[in-house]
Design a protein around this motif. Sequence first.
Motif, mmCIF file in Angstrom:
data_model
loop_
_atom_site.group_PDB
_atom_site.id
_atom_site.type_symbol
_atom_site.label_atom_id
_atom_site.label_comp_id
_atom_site.label_asym_id
_atom_site.label_seq_id
_atom_site.Cartn_x
_atom_site.Cartn_y
_atom_site.Cartn_z
ATOM 1 N N VAL A 1 3.164 7.278 -12.878
ATOM 2 C CA VAL A 1 4.035 7.108 -11.719
ATOM 3 C C VAL A 1 3.368 7.684 -10.478
ATOM 4 N N TYR A 2 2.870 8.913 -10.600
ATOM 5 C CA TYR A 2 2.212 9.525 -9.440
ATOM 6 C C TYR A 2 0.997 8.709 -9.014
ATOM 7 N N GLN A 3 0.165 8.287 -9.971
ATOM 8 C CA GLN A 3 -1.036 7.535 -9.631
ATOM 9 C C GLN A 3 -0.694 6.209 -8.937
ATOM 10 N N SER A 4 0.335 5.525 -9.429
ATOM 11 C CA SER A 4 0.728 4.254 -8.816
ATOM 12 C C SER A 4 1.183 4.447 -7.379
ATOM 13 N N PHE A 5 2.001 5.480 -7.156
ATOM 14 C CA PHE A 5 2.556 5.654 -5.817
ATOM 15 C C PHE A 5 1.599 6.391 -4.878
ATOM 16 N N PRO B 1 7.666 -2.066 -9.303
ATOM 17 C CA PRO B 1 7.884 -1.969 -7.856
ATOM 18 C C PRO B 1 6.649 -1.586 -7.057
ATOM 19 N N ALA B 2 5.844 -0.659 -7.562
ATOM 20 C CA ALA B 2 4.681 -0.207 -6.786
ATOM 21 C C ALA B 2 3.699 -1.329 -6.520
ATOM 22 N N VAL B 3 3.573 -2.261 -7.460
ATOM 23 C CA VAL B 3 2.654 -3.383 -7.287
ATOM 24 C C VAL B 3 3.141 -4.297 -6.161
ATOM 25 N N VAL B 4 4.422 -4.597 -6.168
ATOM 26 C CA VAL B 4 4.989 -5.464 -5.128
ATOM 27 C C VAL B 4 4.884 -4.802 -3.753
ATOM 28 N N LEU B 5 5.220 -3.526 -3.696
ATOM 29 C CA LEU B 5 5.158 -2.806 -2.431
ATOM 30 C C LEU B 5 3.723 -2.729 -1.917
ATOM 31 N N ALA B 6 2.768 -2.546 -2.826
ATOM 32 C CA ALA B 6 1.367 -2.489 -2.411
ATOM 33 C C ALA B 6 0.899 -3.836 -1.865
ATOM 34 N N ALA B 7 1.415 -4.924 -2.444
ATOM 35 C CA ALA B 7 1.048 -6.253 -1.952
ATOM 36 C C ALA B 7 1.502 -6.461 -0.515
ATOM 37 N N ALA B 8 2.595 -5.797 -0.144
ATOM 38 C CA ALA B 8 3.122 -5.918 1.227
ATOM 39 C C ALA B 8 2.537 -4.878 2.176
ATOM 40 N N ALA B 9 1.909 -3.849 1.647
ATOM 41 C CA ALA B 9 1.462 -2.741 2.490
ATOM 42 C C ALA B 9 0.488 -3.192 3.579
ATOM 43 N N GLY B 10 -0.474 -4.041 3.209
ATOM 44 C CA GLY B 10 -1.465 -4.480 4.184
ATOM 45 C C GLY B 10 -0.939 -5.477 5.201
ATOM 46 N N LEU B 11 0.261 -5.998 4.945
ATOM 47 C CA LEU B 11 0.866 -6.967 5.856
ATOM 48 C C LEU B 11 1.882 -6.324 6.789
ATOM 49 N N THR B 12 2.075 -5.025 6.646
ATOM 50 C CA THR B 12 3.077 -4.303 7.431
ATOM 51 C C THR B 12 2.431 -3.125 8.144
ATOM 52 N N LYS B 13 3.171 -2.564 9.115
ATOM 53 C CA LYS B 13 2.589 -1.514 9.943
ATOM 54 C C LYS B 13 3.303 -0.169 9.839
ATOM 55 N N ARG B 14 4.640 -0.185 9.811
ATOM 56 C CA ARG B 14 5.344 1.091 9.919
ATOM 57 C C ARG B 14 6.434 1.310 8.875
ATOM 58 N N ILE B 15 6.914 0.262 8.236
ATOM 59 C CA ILE B 15 8.038 0.410 7.323
ATOM 60 C C ILE B 15 7.646 1.241 6.101
ATOM 61 N N LEU C 1 9.282 -12.793 -6.532
ATOM 62 C CA LEU C 1 8.308 -11.783 -6.117
ATOM 63 C C LEU C 1 7.658 -12.165 -4.791
ATOM 64 N N ARG C 2 7.358 -13.448 -4.605
ATOM 65 C CA ARG C 2 6.788 -13.873 -3.334
ATOM 66 C C ARG C 2 7.816 -13.743 -2.205
ATOM 67 N N GLN C 3 9.077 -14.008 -2.521
ATOM 68 C CA GLN C 3 10.130 -13.828 -1.528
ATOM 69 C C GLN C 3 10.215 -12.374 -1.075
ATOM 70 N N ALA C 4 10.025 -11.441 -2.016
ATOM 71 C CA ALA C 4 10.104 -10.023 -1.670
ATOM 72 C C ALA C 4 9.067 -9.647 -0.618
ATOM 73 N N ILE C 5 7.859 -10.184 -0.748
ATOM 74 C CA ILE C 5 6.817 -9.901 0.250
ATOM 75 C C ILE C 5 7.265 -10.400 1.618
ATOM 76 N N GLU C 6 7.841 -11.587 1.639
ATOM 77 C CA GLU C 6 8.343 -12.152 2.892
ATOM 78 C C GLU C 6 9.428 -11.264 3.501
ATOM 79 N N GLU C 7 10.304 -10.748 2.666
ATOM 80 C CA GLU C 7 11.382 -9.870 3.144
ATOM 81 C C GLU C 7 10.828 -8.578 3.732
#
Length: 346
Positions: free
Chosen positions: A93-97, A62-76, A29-35
């Motif tokens: 599902v809607y609330q998470s995303f 998936p939404a939790v992992v993606l949210a963890a990366a959201a603040g570290l990214t700009k456009r992806i 999971l930590r690797q995914a954030i790095e990716e």
Amino acid sequence: MTIEIGISTFLEALPNPASGKAVSHDERLRQAIEEIVLADQVGLDVYGIGEHHRADYAASAPAVVLAAAAGLTKRIRLTSAVTVLSSDDPVRVYQSFSTLDAVSNGRAEIMAGRGSFIESFPLFGYKLDDYEELYEEKLELLLKIRESEKVTWRGGHRPAIHNLGVYPRSVQNPLPVWIASGGTPESAIRAGMLGLPIVFAIIGGMPERFAPLVDLYKRAAAKAGHNPDTLPIATHSHGFIAETEEQACSLFFPAVQEQMNVIGRERGWAPYTRDSFDSARSLRGALYVGDPEYVAEKIVLLRRNLGVTRFFLHVDVSAVPHREVLRAIELLGTKVAPIVRKALQS
């Protein structure tokens, strides 16, 4: 015309064929954030995580992992790849995303699928006998939720909703929902009639054989009053990139062989061999393995054969050293994507 290029993963945690050791779920999971951060830095367009509920995958949320990366990214853009909608609650599902959409400032997407793995059905108390009906009913509810703040709905597998609000609302209006398809005519027709983007998982055979499904999708969209020329079409295929073809094959083949044989034993497939691998990575095959120039050539051919507007490369089988996975992501963004875009502009 251009094409979006990105990464998809199931956050595999399979044993390394040489050592027999598997990466832990927390490390994966930590690797995914790095990716995701790297993919954003090298100019890739999208990163998707596919939901699974097995010991050999770490992607149950998936939404939790993606949210963890959201603040570290700009456009992806950040998407599920896929959400197993049949065994989930469309409200959640809607609330998470929509929450992911807020923290990423409008970069979230949902790929809604039925799932090729069935572990989530008994886990969440659903019957496989209801496989088709669950998906159709829950997709209907998800689309109602994204279209209206207050929802009134009744179905057969979930308690009814009468004029209730679902929050938070997404930044994007509407929140993008894709239909994920393994290549059935029914999925192509459904997506076309609903006017939703579609993503085809092409993991075997020749991608060009999906052309009739693309045509079916577009004809269904036109018949339902949608403009098929404006609807995005994506594909998802496995692959790996290194500086040389030999290096890419030597790194990827043992790992993909291990993964394919694990799944193959469950599903009654023949053992995965080097001949199978080499055939699949040929120019017209579904495996995108090689140096940047060769992988780019295959993506350009895919675009010309199917008219895709987005391409996902699934590079992760976890048995490849993570530094090499990161290098493959870097090469996809800095080498492959520019070659593809220049070729499509000429």
